[in-house]
Design a protein around this motif. Structure first.
Motif, short mmCIF file in Angstrom:
data_model
loop_
_atom_site.label_atom_id
_atom_site.label_comp_id
_atom_site.label_asym_id
_atom_site.label_seq_id
_atom_site.Cartn_x
_atom_site.Cartn_y
_atom_site.Cartn_z
N VAL A 40 0.88 10.78 3.98
CA VAL A 40 2.14 11.39 3.26
C VAL A 40 3.06 12.09 4.05
O VAL A 40 2.77 12.96 4.65
N THR A 41 4.44 11.63 3.88
CA THR A 41 5.22 12.37 4.24
C THR A 41 6.43 12.67 3.00
O THR A 41 6.64 12.03 2.22
N ALA A 42 7.47 13.39 3.66
CA ALA A 42 8.64 13.95 2.74
C ALA A 42 9.96 13.27 3.45
O ALA A 42 9.98 13.66 4.55
N LEU B 298 6.47 9.84 0.21
CA LEU B 298 5.98 8.62 0.42
C LEU B 298 4.57 8.62 0.79
O LEU B 298 4.05 9.43 1.76
N ILE B 299 3.72 7.80 0.18
CA ILE B 299 2.29 7.66 0.12
C ILE B 299 2.03 6.50 0.93
O ILE B 299 2.49 5.37 0.05
N ASP C 30 0.70 -1.22 0.02
CA ASP C 30 0.02 0.12 0.02
C ASP C 30 0.90 1.35 -0.10
O ASP C 30 0.36 2.31 0.32
N GLU C 31 2.14 1.11 -0.45
CA GLU C 31 3.09 2.29 -0.24
C GLU C 31 3.37 2.70 -1.87
O GLU C 31 3.88 1.70 -2.53
N TYR C 32 3.54 3.90 -1.94
CA TYR C 32 3.88 4.62 -3.27
C TYR C 32 4.82 5.50 -3.08
O TYR C 32 4.76 6.25 -2.10
N MET C 33 5.80 5.84 -4.01
CA MET C 33 6.64 6.88 -3.58
C MET C 33 6.86 8.14 -4.96
O MET C 33 6.94 7.25 -6.27
N ILE D 60 0.23 18.89 0.13
CA ILE D 60 -0.37 19.30 -1.11
C ILE D 60 -0.98 17.78 -1.64
O ILE D 60 -2.18 17.50 -1.89
N VAL D 61 0.04 16.88 -1.74
CA VAL D 61 -0.40 15.45 -2.05
C VAL D 61 -1.44 14.90 -1.15
O VAL D 61 -2.59 14.12 -1.90
N ARG D 62 -1.35 14.94 -0.03
CA ARG D 62 -2.59 14.51 0.98
C ARG D 62 -3.75 14.88 0.79
O ARG D 62 -4.96 14.43 0.56
#
Length: 200
Positions: free
Chosen positions: A161-163, A179-180, A114-117, A147-149
């Motif tokens: 979502v973290t950077a 990281l999503i 369930d993780e995407y980057m 923004i992505v979140r």
């Protein structure tokens, strides 16, 4: 009678067509405004984690509005219902509107399903930032993570979502990876859509 021609009236700012002129914001104006945002929030917090959280919250508001605007103008108010579709939308359309280009890469996590980057060699918000040594690993990419979140939450795909900075061999500066990690219900919904497009 003067002015016989009809002037089209727009009832909503979202209905106005995009102007044909230059649609870019001055890089120096953005850098100055973003610097002020960081400095203001820095005076309001006691630690780096809280500063990054505040930047993420500011980005979240931007993401929610960007999604609304892009869906209204480009998609005729249609919402993306597929996981890969929304990731592609963020990686390409949202990134291009905000940063003038498609993100460098979109990858699926190898450790968790369930993780995407989304990776960027030189993320715009980190380009002109010099972080003092006492601030450790402070990453202004938290604003972009927000923004992505905001986009994902607004589209119905809640995620954490973290950077993160990722060192690159042969490069002086690390790349930034967003990281999503999708919430459990997103995984379930995506699985249902793969079973013929019907809800389970």
């Amino acid at each position: 009678m003067i002015g016989v021609g009809k002037i089209k009236q727009y009832t909503n700012v979202l209905d106005k067509p995009l102007s044909k002129g230059k649609q870019e914001v001055s890089l120096s104006a953005f850098a100055f405004l973003f610097s002020e945002l960081v400095q203001y929030n820095q005076t309001q917090v006691d630690n780096i984690a809280e500063l990054e959280r505040r930047l993420e919250d500011a980005g979240y508001a931007v993401g929610a509005r960007v999604l609304e605007l892009l869906c209204h103008r480009d998609k005729g108010n249609r919402r993306e219902t597929r996981l890969l579709g929304i990731l592609s939308f963020v990686h390409s359309t949202v990134w291009k509107v905000l940063f003038g280009k498609v993100a460098d890469s979109l990858e699926k996590g190898t450790e968790h399903e369930d993780e995407y980057m989304i990776s960027e060699k030189e993320l715009l918000v980190n380009r002109f930032i010099s972080v003092p040594k006492d601030m450790g690993t402070f990453n202004c990419g938290a604003f972009v993570a927000g923004i992505v979140r905001g986009v994902l939450d607004g589209a119905g795909f809640p995620a954490a979502v973290t950077a993160h900075f990722v060192p690159m061999e042969g490069q002086q500066r690390p790349r930034t990876t967003i990281l999503i990690k999708f919430a459990e219900e997103v995984k379930y919904t995506s699985f249902c859509f793969t079973l013929g497009g019907h809800f389970c």
